[in-house]
Design a protein around this motif. Structure first.
Motif, PDB file in Angstrom:
ATOM      1  N   LEU A   1     -14.804   4.117   2.538  1.00  7.67           N
ATOM      2  CA  LEU A   1     -13.903   3.059   2.561  1.00  7.67           C
ATOM      3  C   LEU A   1     -12.444   3.526   3.462  1.00  7.67           C
ATOM      4  CD1 LEU A   1     -12.733   0.814   0.856  1.00  7.67           C
ATOM      5  CD2 LEU A   1     -11.950   2.390  -0.772  1.00  7.67           C
ATOM      6  N   THR A   2     -12.033   2.719   4.243  1.00  3.89           N
ATOM      7  CA  THR A   2     -10.904   3.139   4.948  1.00  3.89           C
ATOM      8  C   THR A   2      -9.787   2.522   4.616  1.00  3.89           C
ATOM      9  OG1 THR A   2     -11.019   1.238   6.449  1.00  3.89           O
ATOM     10  CG2 THR A   2     -11.993   3.205   7.250  1.00  3.89           C
ATOM     11  N   PRO A   3      -8.419   3.501   4.657  1.00  5.62           N
ATOM     12  CA  PRO A   3      -7.260   2.994   4.004  1.00  5.62           C
ATOM     13  C   PRO A   3      -6.608   1.690   4.532  1.00  5.62           C
ATOM     14  CG  PRO A   3      -6.847   4.932   5.532  1.00  5.62           C
ATOM     15  CD  PRO A   3      -8.286   4.626   5.494  1.00  5.62           C
ATOM     16  N   ALA A   4      -5.824   1.080   4.062  1.00  4.52           N
ATOM     17  CA  ALA A   4      -5.295  -0.269   4.319  1.00  4.52           C
ATOM     18  C   ALA A   4      -4.477  -0.052   5.454  1.00  4.52           C
ATOM     19  CB  ALA A   4      -4.611  -0.989   3.144  1.00  4.52           C
TER      20      ALA A   4
ATOM     21  N   TRP B   1      -2.928   3.025   0.582  1.00  5.97           N
ATOM     22  CA  TRP B   1      -3.856   2.512   0.108  1.00  5.97           C
ATOM     23  C   TRP B   1      -3.489   1.261  -0.813  1.00  5.97           C
ATOM     24  CZ3 TRP B   1      -8.868   4.347   1.134  1.00  5.97           C
ATOM     25  CH2 TRP B   1      -8.871   5.764   1.807  1.00  5.97           C
ATOM     26  N   THR B   2      -4.178   0.223  -0.990  1.00  2.00           N
ATOM     27  CA  THR B   2      -3.735  -0.867  -2.024  1.00  2.00           C
ATOM     28  C   THR B   2      -4.321  -0.496  -3.398  1.00  2.00           C
ATOM     29  OG1 THR B   2      -5.732  -2.121  -1.597  1.00  2.00           O
ATOM     30  CG2 THR B   2      -4.005  -2.639  -0.029  1.00  2.00           C
TER      31      THR B   2
ATOM     32  N   GLY C   1      -6.282  -2.186  -5.221  1.00  2.00           N
ATOM     33  CA  GLY C   1      -7.616  -2.600  -5.298  1.00  2.00           C
ATOM     34  C   GLY C   1      -8.548  -1.537  -4.617  1.00  2.00           C
ATOM     35  N   GLN C   2      -7.957  -0.932  -3.526  1.00  2.00           N
ATOM     36  CA  GLN C   2      -8.746   0.152  -3.006  1.00  2.00           C
ATOM     37  C   GLN C   2      -8.809   1.462  -3.989  1.00  2.00           C
ATOM     38  OE1 GLN C   2      -6.656   0.456   0.852  1.00  2.00           O
ATOM     39  NE2 GLN C   2      -8.500  -0.419   1.756  1.00  2.00           N
TER      40      GLN C   2
ATOM     41  N   ARG D   1     -11.317   1.094  -6.664  1.00  2.00           N
ATOM     42  CA  ARG D   1     -12.562   1.273  -5.978  1.00  2.00           C
ATOM     43  C   ARG D   1     -12.835   2.704  -6.057  1.00  2.00           C
ATOM     44  NH1 ARG D   1     -14.656  -1.460  -0.572  1.00  2.00           N
ATOM     45  NH2 ARG D   1     -16.328   0.005  -1.268  1.00  2.00           N
ATOM     46  N   LEU D   2     -12.003   3.533  -5.546  1.00  2.00           N
ATOM     47  CA  LEU D   2     -12.043   4.978  -5.592  1.00  2.00           C
ATOM     48  C   LEU D   2     -12.176   5.429  -6.851  1.00  2.00           C
ATOM     49  CD1 LEU D   2      -9.303   5.729  -2.794  1.00  2.00           C
ATOM     50  CD2 LEU D   2     -12.105   5.846  -2.499  1.00  2.00           C
TER      51      LEU D   2
ATOM     52  N   ALA E   1     -13.518   8.574  -0.852  1.00  2.00           N
ATOM     53  CA  ALA E   1     -13.410   7.505   0.205  1.00  2.00           C
ATOM     54  C   ALA E   1     -14.453   7.886   1.162  1.00  2.00           C
ATOM     55  CB  ALA E   1     -11.858   7.295   0.477  1.00  2.00           C
TER      56      ALA E   1
ATOM     57  N   PRO F   1       0.819  -1.116   0.047  1.00  2.00           N
ATOM     58  CA  PRO F   1       0.025  -0.064  -0.035  1.00  2.00           C
ATOM     59  C   PRO F   1       0.970   1.188   0.041  1.00  2.00           C
ATOM     60  CG  PRO F   1      -0.697  -1.663   1.745  1.00  2.00           C
ATOM     61  CD  PRO F   1       0.588  -2.053   1.294  1.00  2.00           C
TER      62      PRO F   1
END
Length: 131
Positions: free
Chosen positions: A71-74, A97-98, A100-101, A104-105, A66, A38
């Motif tokens: 959505l919370t960070p990794a 953030w990963t 994948g996240q 999504r963002l 986010a 991340p």
């Protein structure tokens, strides 16, 4: 024996080639580190090739998304930054953030500004989002 001006030109050419190689290898290392673990949104945007003057606006928009989609960070990282290049250090908390996240963002982010639209496309391609 070659002429001094020819040697000078060759030296200058080699210098520029070495600088180009350094820039390309640094970009490759940055991209690889983003794929491995991340990283912050700004780091991902820079690794994706977004212009540095556009990075702040795009990442602020992604942070807003986010919050909206909850959505919370990794992970949270604490970094030490020097103040004005001096000795005093400021510790800052940075969200990592990963990819994948980030995907999504980017999927939920609908920018209006043309620069941000192109930056979002670059980040989406880097994160592996099929758009």
């Amino acid at each position: 024996m070659t002429h001094p001006s020819i040697r000078r030109e060759r030296r200058a050419t080699r210098r520029t080639l070495r600088a180009t190689l350094r820039r390309r290898s640094a970009a490759g290392r940055l991209a690889a580190s983003c794929h491995r673990r991340p990283r912050s949104l700004a780091t991902v945007a820079i690794a994706a090739g977004v212009a540095k003057d556009t990075v702040t606006g795009v990442t602020n928009g992604l942070r807003t998304v986010a919050k909206r989609i909850d959505l919370t960070p990794a992970e949270q990282a604490r970094t030490r930054r020097t103040v004005q290049g001096g000795r005093a250090h400021q510790t800052r908390t940075v969200a990592h953030w990963t990819l994948g996240q980030v995907a999504r963002l980017v999927g939920s982010y609908k920018p209006r500004k043309a620069e941000y639209v192109t930056a979002t496309a670059l980040i989406a391609a880097f994160a592996g989002v099929a758009a």
